[in-house]
Design a protein around this motif. Sequence first.
Motif, mmCIF file in Angstrom:
data_model
loop_
_atom_site.group_PDB
_atom_site.id
_atom_site.type_symbol
_atom_site.label_atom_id
_atom_site.label_comp_id
_atom_site.label_asym_id
_atom_site.label_seq_id
_atom_site.Cartn_x
_atom_site.Cartn_y
_atom_site.Cartn_z
ATOM 1 N N GLU A 292 -5.975 5.549 8.027
ATOM 2 C CA GLU A 292 -6.082 4.335 8.834
ATOM 3 C C GLU A 292 -5.795 3.063 8.046
ATOM 4 O OE1 GLU A 292 -9.942 4.472 10.570
ATOM 5 O OE2 GLU A 292 -9.462 6.151 11.917
ATOM 6 N N THR A 293 -5.468 3.196 6.768
ATOM 7 C CA THR A 293 -5.117 2.040 5.943
ATOM 8 C C THR A 293 -3.691 2.222 5.411
ATOM 9 O OG1 THR A 293 -5.944 3.056 3.899
ATOM 10 C CG2 THR A 293 -7.517 1.798 5.218
ATOM 11 N N PRO A 294 -3.054 1.143 4.950
ATOM 12 C CA PRO A 294 -1.769 1.303 4.262
ATOM 13 C C PRO A 294 -1.941 2.232 3.064
ATOM 14 C CG PRO A 294 -2.204 -1.006 4.741
ATOM 15 C CD PRO A 294 -3.478 -0.269 5.038
ATOM 16 N N TYR A 295 -0.905 2.971 2.724
ATOM 17 C CA TYR A 295 -1.066 3.938 1.627
ATOM 18 C C TYR A 295 0.207 4.070 0.804
ATOM 19 C CZ TYR A 295 1.198 7.123 4.983
ATOM 20 O OH TYR A 295 2.060 7.697 5.882
ATOM 21 N N ASN A 319 10.922 4.500 0.230
ATOM 22 C CA ASN A 319 11.137 5.167 -1.047
ATOM 23 C C ASN A 319 11.535 4.113 -2.073
ATOM 24 O OD1 ASN A 319 12.537 6.523 -3.253
ATOM 25 N ND2 ASN A 319 12.471 8.359 -1.990
ATOM 26 N N ALA A 320 10.698 3.916 -3.081
ATOM 27 C CA ALA A 320 10.927 2.843 -4.048
ATOM 28 C C ALA A 320 12.256 2.997 -4.772
ATOM 29 C CB ALA A 320 9.774 2.789 -5.054
ATOM 30 N N PHE A 321 12.647 4.218 -5.075
ATOM 31 C CA PHE A 321 13.932 4.424 -5.754
ATOM 32 C C PHE A 321 15.090 4.054 -4.838
ATOM 33 C CE2 PHE A 321 17.649 7.110 -6.592
ATOM 34 C CZ PHE A 321 17.968 6.660 -7.863
ATOM 35 N N HIS A 322 15.028 4.488 -3.580
ATOM 36 C CA HIS A 322 16.106 4.167 -2.645
ATOM 37 C C HIS A 322 16.285 2.665 -2.512
ATOM 38 C CE1 HIS A 322 15.726 8.243 -0.318
ATOM 39 N NE2 HIS A 322 16.040 8.386 -1.590
ATOM 40 N N GLU A 323 15.184 1.925 -2.451
ATOM 41 C CA GLU A 323 15.261 0.499 -2.165
ATOM 42 C C GLU A 323 15.536 -0.354 -3.394
ATOM 43 O OE1 GLU A 323 12.363 -1.190 0.384
ATOM 44 O OE2 GLU A 323 12.259 0.543 1.706
ATOM 45 N N SER A 347 3.809 3.449 2.773
ATOM 46 C CA SER A 347 3.862 3.268 4.214
ATOM 47 C C SER A 347 4.577 1.951 4.515
ATOM 48 C CB SER A 347 2.454 3.283 4.815
ATOM 49 O OG SER A 347 1.650 2.269 4.233
ATOM 50 N N LYS A 348 4.924 1.756 5.783
ATOM 51 C CA LYS A 348 5.766 0.623 6.176
ATOM 52 C C LYS A 348 5.100 -0.734 5.948
ATOM 53 C CE LYS A 348 9.406 2.840 7.684
ATOM 54 N NZ LYS A 348 10.721 2.689 7.023
ATOM 55 N N GLU A 349 3.777 -0.755 5.779
ATOM 56 C CA GLU A 349 3.095 -2.045 5.581
ATOM 57 C C GLU A 349 3.441 -2.693 4.246
ATOM 58 O OE1 GLU A 349 0.286 0.515 8.081
ATOM 59 O OE2 GLU A 349 1.614 0.777 6.356
ATOM 60 N N PHE A 350 3.982 -1.914 3.320
ATOM 61 C CA PHE A 350 4.310 -2.439 1.999
ATOM 62 C C PHE A 350 5.764 -2.902 1.935
ATOM 63 C CE2 PHE A 350 0.691 0.271 0.972
ATOM 64 C CZ PHE A 350 0.015 -0.482 0.033
ATOM 65 N N LYS A 351 5.989 -3.881 1.087
ATOM 66 C CA LYS A 351 7.340 -4.283 0.726
ATOM 67 C C LYS A 351 7.534 -3.958 -0.752
ATOM 68 C CE LYS A 351 10.552 -8.187 0.571
ATOM 69 N NZ LYS A 351 10.753 -9.632 0.857
ATOM 70 N N ASP A 371 6.637 -2.286 -8.229
ATOM 71 C CA ASP A 371 5.834 -3.410 -7.707
ATOM 72 C C ASP A 371 5.940 -3.388 -6.185
ATOM 73 O OD1 ASP A 371 5.088 -4.343 -10.175
ATOM 74 O OD2 ASP A 371 6.665 -5.844 -10.309
ATOM 75 N N VAL A 372 4.791 -3.319 -5.526
ATOM 76 C CA VAL A 372 4.767 -3.306 -4.063
ATOM 77 C C VAL A 372 3.797 -4.370 -3.579
ATOM 78 C CG1 VAL A 372 5.316 -0.848 -4.008
ATOM 79 C CG2 VAL A 372 2.938 -1.557 -3.916
ATOM 80 N N GLN A 373 4.011 -4.822 -2.347
ATOM 81 C CA GLN A 373 3.171 -5.886 -1.817
ATOM 82 C C GLN A 373 2.824 -5.597 -0.366
ATOM 83 O OE1 GLN A 373 4.956 -9.747 -1.979
ATOM 84 N NE2 GLN A 373 3.111 -10.833 -1.346
#
Length: 374
Positions: A292-295, A319-323, A347-351, A371-373
Amino acid sequence: MVRKSRRIRKLNFFGKTVLLANIIAVLALLLSYSAPYINPRSFWPIAFFGIAYLPLLVINILFIVYWLILGARYAGISLLAIVFGWNTLSKHIGFNRKVPEAVVTSQDTATIRLLTYNVHFFRAFEQEDTELTIWEDAMKLMDSISPDVVCIQEYYTRKKGQYKMARAFERKIKTPYHYISPTAENEYEAYGIAIFSRYPIIASGHLPEHELGVNRIIYADIDKGGKIFRVYNVHLRSFGFQKEDYDFIKRPSKAIEKDAASTRRISSRLKHAFSARSDQAESLREHSRACETPYIIAGDFNDTPLSYSVNRVSAGLRNAFHEKGRGWGVTYNGDFPNFQIDYILTSKEFKIHHYQIIKAKLSDHYPVWADVQL
């Protein structure tokens, strides 16, 4: 059609043999594209084609070069197969910019820097003794990245002294909070899998389904300034190769009987590992989708980007590598053919802002961070 027939008749026996081999290589490459979609539990041989994608790609490129040198049109056979699988190729190669050094040394406080690292029990690969030969260098390396969260696979610790790793992580990397899931322990030492954090861990647990030794999945819910997110640390089923298996891969024996036995043994290990990973992937996907939380899901998947387990877990995630990845995404540097087998997914909540594979040959894996946000 007439011109094509004349072209075929001009090929001598050797040329026709090469053309036949080319067609077989193309078919094998096309089969590898289906590996992410077929569960090894249903049909396990397809997973072999998935793990053989890079060698098959190289073989087809060589066929293109061969036919181009001869000036024959058959170069288009392999070229079309490679173009057809362009999305597959992009899973292995990153076309993004290099991470500036300033980003590494001065992290943005608004982001979460996560590092995943299979440290091989803080011992060099193929090391015969039990001395923790890489632990100081590994700690210095991780400290230089200044991670907020660290996912460690093949974790090892002593219960007292300088090798009490929880204390070392707190002092050297400034990650005082931790969740450690030991595979085995006694009064002297323990090993397993661990999550370390700069921020408080408010809940933790593990997925008990399909565990085998150090191959397991744990998670921790972390509170960063009132924002709660979950981190899964993943170590999917390894191939379980022994020294004789690596020796055979590096230097196949000339004895036919031994070759056959070694091939059967290695094939059996691959088959069981593919199937076990698919079970773990299904379990992780079900558990994470109920979160139920971003993961964030990070760790050692022991499988390539063209595998059922990786694609099953990563479907619908970032996927951090893809992006943000750059170059060939190789994260393993042991004796088995080197592939990308360590991942950071969100999950989609992260950039995702940055991603880097650190080519430090300490363990048999390279450390990976992003690094994710929220």
